[in-house]
Write a protein that holds these residues in place. Structure first.
Motif, mmCIF file in Angstrom:
data_model
loop_
_atom_site.group_PDB
_atom_site.id
_atom_site.type_symbol
_atom_site.label_atom_id
_atom_site.label_comp_id
_atom_site.label_asym_id
_atom_site.label_seq_id
_atom_site.Cartn_x
_atom_site.Cartn_y
_atom_site.Cartn_z
ATOM 1 N N ALA A 155 0.828 -1.207 0.000
ATOM 2 C CA ALA A 155 0.000 0.000 0.000
ATOM 3 C C ALA A 155 0.865 1.261 0.000
ATOM 4 C CB ALA A 155 -0.942 -0.008 1.202
ATOM 5 N N ILE A 156 1.979 1.225 0.726
ATOM 6 C CA ILE A 156 2.891 2.368 0.738
ATOM 7 C C ILE A 156 3.552 2.528 -0.627
ATOM 8 C CG2 ILE A 156 5.030 3.262 1.732
ATOM 9 C CD1 ILE A 156 4.129 1.940 4.390
ATOM 10 N N ALA A 157 3.964 1.405 -1.240
ATOM 11 C CA ALA A 157 4.537 1.465 -2.586
ATOM 12 C C ALA A 157 3.530 2.052 -3.568
ATOM 13 C CB ALA A 157 4.971 0.065 -3.032
ATOM 14 N N ARG A 158 2.263 1.665 -3.444
ATOM 15 C CA ARG A 158 1.232 2.214 -4.320
ATOM 16 C C ARG A 158 1.044 3.707 -4.085
ATOM 17 N NH1 ARG A 158 -4.659 0.180 -3.063
ATOM 18 N NH2 ARG A 158 -4.075 1.363 -1.193
ATOM 19 N N ALA A 159 1.122 4.137 -2.819
ATOM 20 C CA ALA A 159 0.979 5.564 -2.517
ATOM 21 C C ALA A 159 2.073 6.395 -3.174
ATOM 22 C CB ALA A 159 0.989 5.774 -1.005
ATOM 23 N N LEU A 160 3.207 5.769 -3.461
ATOM 24 C CA LEU A 160 4.346 6.467 -4.074
ATOM 25 C C LEU A 160 4.320 6.407 -5.593
ATOM 26 C CD1 LEU A 160 7.080 5.089 -1.665
ATOM 27 C CD2 LEU A 160 6.248 7.451 -1.740
ATOM 28 N N ALA A 161 3.313 5.771 -6.162
ATOM 29 C CA ALA A 161 3.312 5.469 -7.598
ATOM 30 C C ALA A 161 3.568 6.690 -8.470
ATOM 31 C CB ALA A 161 1.993 4.800 -7.986
ATOM 32 N N ASN A 162 2.886 7.803 -8.171
ATOM 33 C CA ASN A 162 3.019 9.014 -8.980
ATOM 34 C C ASN A 162 4.000 10.020 -8.395
ATOM 35 O OD1 ASN A 162 1.149 8.366 -11.126
ATOM 36 N ND2 ASN A 162 -0.489 8.590 -9.613
ATOM 37 N N ASP A 163 4.822 9.548 -7.457
ATOM 38 C CA ASP A 163 5.848 10.373 -6.813
ATOM 39 C C ASP A 163 5.265 11.639 -6.190
ATOM 40 O OD1 ASP A 163 8.417 10.925 -5.960
ATOM 41 O OD2 ASP A 163 8.978 11.989 -7.794
ATOM 42 N N PRO A 164 4.227 11.500 -5.345
ATOM 43 C CA PRO A 164 3.622 12.676 -4.716
ATOM 44 C C PRO A 164 4.545 13.278 -3.670
ATOM 45 C CG PRO A 164 2.721 10.709 -3.730
ATOM 46 C CD PRO A 164 3.615 10.249 -4.843
ATOM 47 N N ALA A 165 4.375 14.562 -3.413
ATOM 48 C CA ALA A 165 5.188 15.239 -2.402
ATOM 49 C C ALA A 165 4.699 14.949 -0.990
ATOM 50 C CB ALA A 165 5.172 16.742 -2.647
ATOM 51 N N ILE A 166 3.418 14.548 -0.859
ATOM 52 C CA ILE A 166 2.777 14.398 0.448
ATOM 53 C C ILE A 166 2.263 12.976 0.606
ATOM 54 C CG2 ILE A 166 0.908 15.225 1.946
ATOM 55 C CD1 ILE A 166 0.922 17.803 0.189
ATOM 56 N N ILE A 167 2.539 12.364 1.767
ATOM 57 C CA ILE A 167 1.978 11.060 2.122
ATOM 58 C C ILE A 167 1.101 11.251 3.353
ATOM 59 C CG2 ILE A 167 2.433 8.668 2.740
ATOM 60 C CD1 ILE A 167 3.499 9.364 -0.002
ATOM 61 N N LEU A 168 -0.175 10.886 3.242
ATOM 62 C CA LEU A 168 -1.111 10.950 4.357
ATOM 63 C C LEU A 168 -1.502 9.526 4.730
ATOM 64 C CD1 LEU A 168 -3.521 13.812 3.131
ATOM 65 C CD2 LEU A 168 -1.415 14.031 4.471
ATOM 66 N N ALA A 169 -1.344 9.177 5.997
ATOM 67 C CA ALA A 169 -1.613 7.804 6.440
ATOM 68 C C ALA A 169 -2.561 7.829 7.627
ATOM 69 C CB ALA A 169 -0.305 7.098 6.815
ATOM 70 N N ASP A 170 -3.636 7.055 7.522
ATOM 71 C CA ASP A 170 -4.654 6.996 8.572
ATOM 72 C C ASP A 170 -4.553 5.661 9.299
ATOM 73 O OD1 ASP A 170 -6.801 7.355 10.209
ATOM 74 O OD2 ASP A 170 -8.294 7.570 8.623
ATOM 75 N N GLU A 171 -4.026 5.675 10.518
ATOM 76 C CA GLU A 171 -3.840 4.485 11.352
ATOM 77 C C GLU A 171 -3.166 3.353 10.551
ATOM 78 O OE1 GLU A 171 -4.317 4.278 14.475
ATOM 79 O OE2 GLU A 171 -5.859 5.681 15.102
ATOM 80 N N PRO A 172 -2.015 3.611 9.940
ATOM 81 C CA PRO A 172 -1.426 2.607 9.045
ATOM 82 C C PRO A 172 -0.911 1.357 9.744
ATOM 83 C CG PRO A 172 0.122 4.398 9.419
ATOM 84 C CD PRO A 172 -1.179 4.824 10.046
ATOM 85 N N THR A 173 -0.780 1.406 11.071
ATOM 86 C CA THR A 173 -0.310 0.234 11.809
ATOM 87 C C THR A 173 -1.373 -0.312 12.751
ATOM 88 O OG1 THR A 173 0.645 1.615 13.561
ATOM 89 C CG2 THR A 173 2.074 1.048 11.702
ATOM 90 N N GLY A 174 -2.598 0.124 12.574
ATOM 91 C CA GLY A 174 -3.659 -0.236 13.507
ATOM 92 C C GLY A 174 -3.938 -1.725 13.591
ATOM 93 N N ASN A 175 -3.639 -2.472 12.514
ATOM 94 C CA ASN A 175 -3.906 -3.909 12.502
ATOM 95 C C ASN A 175 -2.633 -4.744 12.522
ATOM 96 O OD1 ASN A 175 -6.701 -3.727 12.425
ATOM 97 N ND2 ASN A 175 -6.731 -3.473 10.220
ATOM 98 N N LEU A 176 -1.502 -4.141 12.889
ATOM 99 C CA LEU A 176 -0.221 -4.830 12.797
ATOM 100 C C LEU A 176 0.362 -5.102 14.183
ATOM 101 C CD1 LEU A 176 1.357 -2.732 9.892
ATOM 102 C CD2 LEU A 176 -0.069 -4.787 9.741
ATOM 103 N N ASP A 177 1.182 -6.148 14.276
ATOM 104 C CA ASP A 177 1.836 -6.449 15.541
ATOM 105 C C ASP A 177 2.967 -5.454 15.793
ATOM 106 O OD1 ASP A 177 4.352 -7.415 14.319
ATOM 107 O OD2 ASP A 177 3.172 -9.148 13.716
#
Length: 245
Positions: A155-177
């Motif tokens: 999902a992070i790789a996809r967020a970088l697809a168009n080389d955006p200047a800004i990354i916004l993440a909403d609880e990106p580790t909420g389901n991770l150990d």
């Protein structure tokens, strides 16, 4: 440093059964280009609503939001998705990968939609992005067989697809150990070191080991805004993940 996100006196109201509910109450916030900001708060504090305002997913009831020198209220609804795809990379708690597409195809999707990456370069870039999150050999697989951490890295790789200047993440580790959470935070930190502006919403204070600045929200308002000093021992942790974008 130039402000890349400017939020001026923004409020957001919802009406539920004729009763007004204020999700945000007169919020003002400047975020500098290249910053790494964490937004901390309990459920219902307004933190996700604020993030949605920055991306244009939601509209303010009052106030002004400027992102990358563009007043979001001036963008036509029909143009908003493409603008967002070019300028902002979004990362969600539940990954939002399309299960019927391979990992490579998931990353290609925003490139095909926005058209800013030349067609002949897209497959190569998608493969490079998968390699950058240590999944170069998984491109032809489908999301369903991945672990939660692997899905989030895609999902992070996809967020970088168009080389955006800004990354916004909403609880990106909420389901991770815990161990996977550290790896994902390191990945965001390295993206920030590469010049990306990072804004992460979380209820987890551990993000502040990696963020440069943290705001705390309560009842739709910012109650604390401070710069935080990153833990210096991340040099050992950074050996686990390397990003080349």
């Amino acid at each position: 440093m130039q402000n890349i996100i400017v939020i001026e006196s923004v409020s957001k109201n919802y009406f539920i059964e004729s009763r007004k509910f204020s999700a945000l109450n007169n919020i003002s916030l400047n975020i500098e280009q290249g910053d790494f900001l964490s937004i901390i708060g309990k459920s219902g504090s307004g933190k996700s609503t604020l993030l949605n305002m920055m991306s244009g997913i939601d509209k303010a009831s009052r106030g002004k939001i400027t992102v990358a020198s563009v007043d979001l209220s001036k963008i036509k609804t029909s143009d908003l998705d493409r603008w967002r795809g070019i300028n902002i990379g979004l990362v969600f708690q539940f990954f939002q990968l399309i299960p019927t597409l391979t990992l490579l195809e998931n990353i290609l999707l925003p490139m095909d939609f926005c058209g800013v990456i030349p067609r002949e370069n897209r497959i190569k870039r998608a493969r490079e992005l998968l390699a950058s999150v240590h999944l170069s050999d998984r491109g032809n697989q489908f999301p369903g067989i991945l672990s939660g951490g692997e899905k989030q890295r895609v999902a992070i790789a996809r967020a970088l697809a168009n080389d955006p200047a800004i990354i916004l993440a909403d609880e990106p580790t909420g389901n991770l150990d815990s161990a996977t959470t550290e790896t994902i935070y390191q990945l965001f930190q390295q993206l920030n070191q590469l010049g990306k502006t990072i804004v992460i919403v979380s209820h987890d204070d551990r993000i502040n080991y990696y963020a440069k600045r943290s705001i705390k929200m309560l009842d739709g308002q910012i109650v604390n805004d401070r710069y935080v000093e990153a833990i210096k021992e991340t040099s050992k942790k950074n050996d686990k993940v390397s990003v080349h974008v």
